[in-house]
Design an enzyme around this catalytic site. Structure first.
Site, PDB file in Angstrom:
ATOM      1  CB  CYS A   2       0.341  71.278 101.310  1.00 16.87           C
ATOM      2  SG  CYS A   2      -0.021  72.772 102.028  1.00 16.87           S
ATOM      3  NE  ARG A  27       2.333  65.924 102.957  1.00 13.50           N
ATOM      4  CZ  ARG A  27       3.554  65.767 103.088  1.00 13.50           C
ATOM      5  NH1 ARG A  27       4.089  64.656 103.639  1.00 13.50           N
ATOM      6  NH2 ARG A  27       4.294  66.545 102.912  1.00 13.50           N
ATOM      7  CD1 TRP A  75      -2.602  71.479 107.876  1.00 13.33           C
ATOM      8  CD2 TRP A  75      -0.723  72.417 108.490  1.00 13.33           C
ATOM      9  NE1 TRP A  75      -2.441  71.484 109.389  1.00 13.33           N
ATOM     10  CE2 TRP A  75      -1.409  72.032 109.809  1.00 13.33           C
ATOM     11  CE3 TRP A  75       0.546  72.871 108.584  1.00 13.33           C
ATOM     12  CZ2 TRP A  75      -0.602  72.045 110.922  1.00 13.33           C
ATOM     13  CZ3 TRP A  75       1.203  72.896 109.859  1.00 13.33           C
ATOM     14  CH2 TRP A  75       0.558  72.472 110.972  1.00 13.33           C
ATOM     15  CG  ASN A  99       4.280  70.217 100.465  1.00 10.90           C
ATOM     16  OD1 ASN A  99       4.095  71.107 101.536  1.00 10.90           O
ATOM     17  ND2 ASN A  99       5.077  68.983 100.912  1.00 10.90           N
ATOM     18  N   GLY A 100       5.220  73.416 100.520  1.00 11.58           N
ATOM     19  CA  GLY A 100       6.579  73.976 100.854  1.00 11.58           C
ATOM     20  C   GLY A 100       6.271  75.508 101.171  1.00 11.58           C
ATOM     21  CD  GLU A 466       7.485  66.467 126.473  1.00 13.27           C
ATOM     22  OE1 GLU A 466       6.594  66.958 127.474  1.00 13.27           O
ATOM     23  OE2 GLU A 466       7.203  65.811 125.546  1.00 13.27           O
ATOM     24  CE  LYS A 470       5.742  62.847 125.089  1.00 15.23           C
ATOM     25  NZ  LYS A 470       5.233  64.082 124.936  1.00 15.23           N
ATOM     26  CD  GLU A 473       1.978  61.802 126.890  1.00 12.61           C
ATOM     27  OE1 GLU A 473       3.037  62.116 126.302  1.00 12.61           O
ATOM     28  OE2 GLU A 473       0.810  62.181 126.581  1.00 12.61           O
ATOM     29  CG  HIS A 489      15.561  70.728 148.833  1.00 10.60           C
ATOM     30  ND1 HIS A 489      16.219  71.371 150.019  1.00 10.60           N
ATOM     31  CD2 HIS A 489      16.176  71.275 147.740  1.00 10.60           C
ATOM     32  CE1 HIS A 489      17.016  72.136 149.492  1.00 10.60           C
ATOM     33  NE2 HIS A 489      17.094  72.247 148.269  1.00 10.60           N
ATOM     34  CE  LYS A 585      -1.429  64.670 118.469  1.00  3.76           C
ATOM     35  NZ  LYS A 585      -0.353  64.436 119.505  1.00  3.76           N
TER      36      LYS A 585
HETATM   37  O1  M6R Z   1      -3.023  70.236 122.099  1.00  5.75           O
HETATM   38  P1  M6R Z   1      -2.340  70.633 123.175  1.00  5.75           P
HETATM   39  O2  M6R Z   1      -0.837  71.135 123.095  1.00  5.75           O
HETATM   40  O3  M6R Z   1      -2.895  72.195 123.842  1.00  5.75           O
HETATM   41  O4  M6R Z   1      -2.343  69.775 124.255  1.00  5.75           O
HETATM   42  C1  M6R Z   1      -2.119  69.670 125.645  1.00  5.75           C
HETATM   43  C2  M6R Z   1      -1.789  68.227 126.272  1.00  5.75           C
HETATM   44  O5  M6R Z   1      -2.996  67.948 126.322  1.00  5.75           O
HETATM   45  C3  M6R Z   1      -0.748  67.523 125.383  1.00  5.75           C
HETATM   46  O6  M6R Z   1       0.558  68.392 125.137  1.00  5.75           O
HETATM   47  C4  M6R Z   1      -0.568  66.080 126.122  1.00  5.75           C
HETATM   48  O7  M6R Z   1       0.016  66.451 127.233  1.00  5.75           O
HETATM   49  C5  M6R Z   1       0.190  65.205 125.068  1.00  5.75           C
HETATM   50  N1  M6R Z   1      -0.192  63.895 125.079  1.00  5.75           N
HETATM   51  C6  M6R Z   1       1.552  65.218 125.268  1.00  5.75           C
HETATM   52  O8  M6R Z   1       2.334  64.236 124.831  1.00  5.75           O
END
Ligand code: M6R
Length: 590
Positions: A2, A27, A75, A99-100, A466, A470, A473, A489, A585
């Site tokens: 928060c 936040r 939040w 906050n906490g 992952e 990263k 992306e 394989h 996002k």
């Molecule tokens: O909000 P979500 O976790 O459901 O989103 C899923 C994916 O769109 C999200 O994780 C995407 O792969 C990110 N950009 C990863 O960095």
């Protein structure tokens, strides 16, 4: 997470508080409120939703001249985002923002209820202000000190009381809080953003600091002694302030992981066992297996969860990608617990999969970072990951906390407690200057070539996926994650010096097998960067993780390294780290 703001001065107090809250909206924004002390009277307003709703609600409230004000944007962690649960919280003549998370709020509440004290909200915060008044005799500062000494957990808090109408009390443990000033005004805030451009000097409070402000004098106590005020200069640039000095939000979020991981565990992990107040004891009745469904990074966290749930809880766990699940005509049986994972809680593919599971009568559980999101509203039960708002499109701290929730869940369902290991994770997530510098330097060798393989086994396989996600992306370089044993394989046909392999080599899990897979690639002349606790001969580059006795400690250290590596490569390539091309996002379309 928060945000809190405090103001003492005569320069349009209401606007000062509302402006401050707007800067802290990142936040959290499920409700907001403020209290202003003016001539001995407390005036308070609260509203559900974004700050603009509070602005609208308080539009006719006029206040002029000197006053003291506290404000909060919430939040939700304890209790739904309703007006009653919004801050400030009140007792008879005092008002508080916080906050906490107060871990022992339930026992304090029970103790106060026995004395006949009633509670209006479901929050942990209300107990602080009620406890304060219960402790109050005639010395408000003494009562405040006694109160904070009784609290366990994390708090940044500001308190006003009509018993001492010219004083503002403050305390900080765990959650951030700063004091800032100019010649005539004093501010409090959760971060720089609300005070940049308004105040000139700042003190970032340390854990355990507390005190009060009276007659424009700040009394700060450290180690229970009044201490000298050591002011530093505030940055002048607003965006710089929001990023708290980091170059990108992603970088800030990578660094935040060691703190947010603690937030995820608070009230859930203890020596006595794992506890989820969100779930009842009979939650697994009638359940024989689990399906996890998610997209992108959340899917990778789900894959880590599938290993951990099977290993620790001995429950058969299958994994589904949201967009695939919807159209594969899945056979859904009521003995399945359907878990969806989503940072945003709005991802269309995951949401639709959840709807299908609900329609088929399955028990559903959401692991999510955003309370009151569509997924949270729909699922039978939710566990919030408490990562705080994630601004970088490339998810980092959300992943760290999703994995943590799934790991805790595997302990909870399996009736085991890896307490000692959980306690080491925050440290494992710390970014040291030495490590970051090493990755910065190394990144210049990995800017070209025709692609990357990230390899690992067991939970290090989803971490390889992952790590590769990263990198692609934000760097736009081609990268794939593979189970280390799968290279022979087919994919190994690509191996040559221009093919970079990032090898995740755990000392605690399948060390010899993974090492052999690295050697297979090395003998085909692939360029290899190994991330491990000990260097192996066949590697070109090496990043060391600390020796440890558990693979999850190595997991989190390696996670930090892969995130930093992707970011440093992207920065060298001149890309927009926080807003990479073609991405969003929150993916609310199919
Ligand atoms: O909000 P979500 O976790 O459901 O989103 C899923 C994916 O769109 C999200 O994780 C995407 O792969 C990110 N950009 C990863 O960095």
């Amino acid at each position: 997470m928060c945000g809190i703001v405090g103001y003492i001065g005569k320069n349009n107090i209401k606007e000062q508080l509302l402006d401050g809250l707007k800067e802290l909206e990142y936040r959290g924004y499920d409700s907001a409120g403020f209290s202003i002390m003016k001539d001995g009277e407390l005036y308070s307003y609260k509203a559900v939703g974004k700050i603009k709703n509070l602005v609208e609600k308080a539009k006719d409230f006029q206040v002029e001249g000197f006053g003291l004000g506290i404000a909060h944007t919430r939040w939700a962690t304890h209790g739904k985002p309703t007006e009653i649960n919004a801050h400030p919280h009140f007792a008879e003549f005092s008002s508080i923002v916080h906050n906490g998370i107060i871990e022992n709020y339930q026992s304090i509440k029970t103790q106060l209820e026995k004395k006949g004290i009633n509670f209006l909200s479901q929050t942990d915060t209300e107990v602080i202000v009620k406890l304060f008044e219960d402790n109050l005799d005639n010395d408000a500062f003494k009562a405040f000190k006694t109160t904070i000494n009784e609290l366990k957990g994390a708090y940044a808090t500001l308190l006003l009381t009509q018993k001492e109408p010219k004083t503002m009390f403050f305390a900080k443990v765990g959650s951030p809080l700063l004091i800032a000033k100019n010649d005539e005004e004093i501010f409090f805030a959760s971060s720089d953003a609300p005070v940049v451009g308004k105040a000139k000097k700042v003190i970032y409070l340390e854990d355990g600091d507390y005190g009060y402000v009276k007659d424009n004098q700040i009394h700060l106590y450290r180690d229970n002694e009044e201490t000298k005020l050591n002011w530093s200069d505030l940055p002048k640039n607003k965006e710089f302030a929001q990023k708290e000095g980091f170059r990108f939000f992603m970088e800030k979020e990578i660094y935040e992981q060691s703190n947010v991981i603690v937030e995820t565990m608070i009230g859930r992990v203890s020596e006595e066992g794992i506890n989820f107040e969100e779930l009842d004891k009979n939650f697994l009745d009638g359940i024989t297996n689990i399906t996890i469904c998610a997209c992108g990074t959340s899917y990778h966290a789900g894959m880590v969860g599938s290993y951990l749930l099977q290993r620790n809880a001995k429950i058969k766990t299958t994994l589904e990608i949201g967009s695939e699940f919807r159209y594969k005509e899945p056979i859904l049986t009521k003995d399945t617990l359907f878990i969806v994972i989503s940072q945003s809680g709005e991802t269309a593919d995951t949401l639709e999969a959840l709807k299908m599971a609900k329609k088929a009568g399955l028990k559903t559980l959401a692991i999510c970072n955003v309370d009151n999101s569509s997924i949270v509203r729909l699922a039978d039960k939710t566990i919030l990951t408490r990562a705080g708002i994630e601004k970088g499109v490339a998810s980092t701290k959300a992943f760290a906390t999703q994995v943590m929730v799934l790991w805790m869940l595997s302990n909870y369902f399996g009736n085991i407690n890896e307490y000692e290991i959980f306690m080491k994770i925050s440290k494992a997530c710390e970014v040291t200057e030495k490590l970051h510098e090493k990755i910065k330097r190394l990144s210049k060798r990995y800017l070209h070539g025709h692609g990357f393989f990230y390899i690992g086994r067991d939970v290090f396989y989803p971490l390889a996926l992952e790590g590769a996600l990263k990198l692609k992306e934000i760097s736009y370089l081609h990268a794939e994650g593979y189970p280390a044993g799968e290279m022979k394989h087919g994919p190994i046909a690509l191996a040559d010096p221009e093919l970079y392999t990032i090898a995740l080599l755990s000392k605690n899990l399948l060390f010899d097998k993974t090492k052999s897979n690295i050697e297979e690639l090395s003998s085909r002349d692939s360029t290899i960067l190994t991330i491990a606790s000990e260097e192996i001969e066949t590697t070109d580059d090496f990043i060391k993780v600390n020796e440890s006795n558990h693979y999850m400690i190595e997991f989190y250290e390696m996670m930090i390294i892969t995130q930093l590596l992707a970011m440093e490569i992207s920065i060298r390539l001149g890309n927009d780290v926080d807003m990479p091309r073609n991405l969003a996002k929150s993916v609310t379309v199919e």
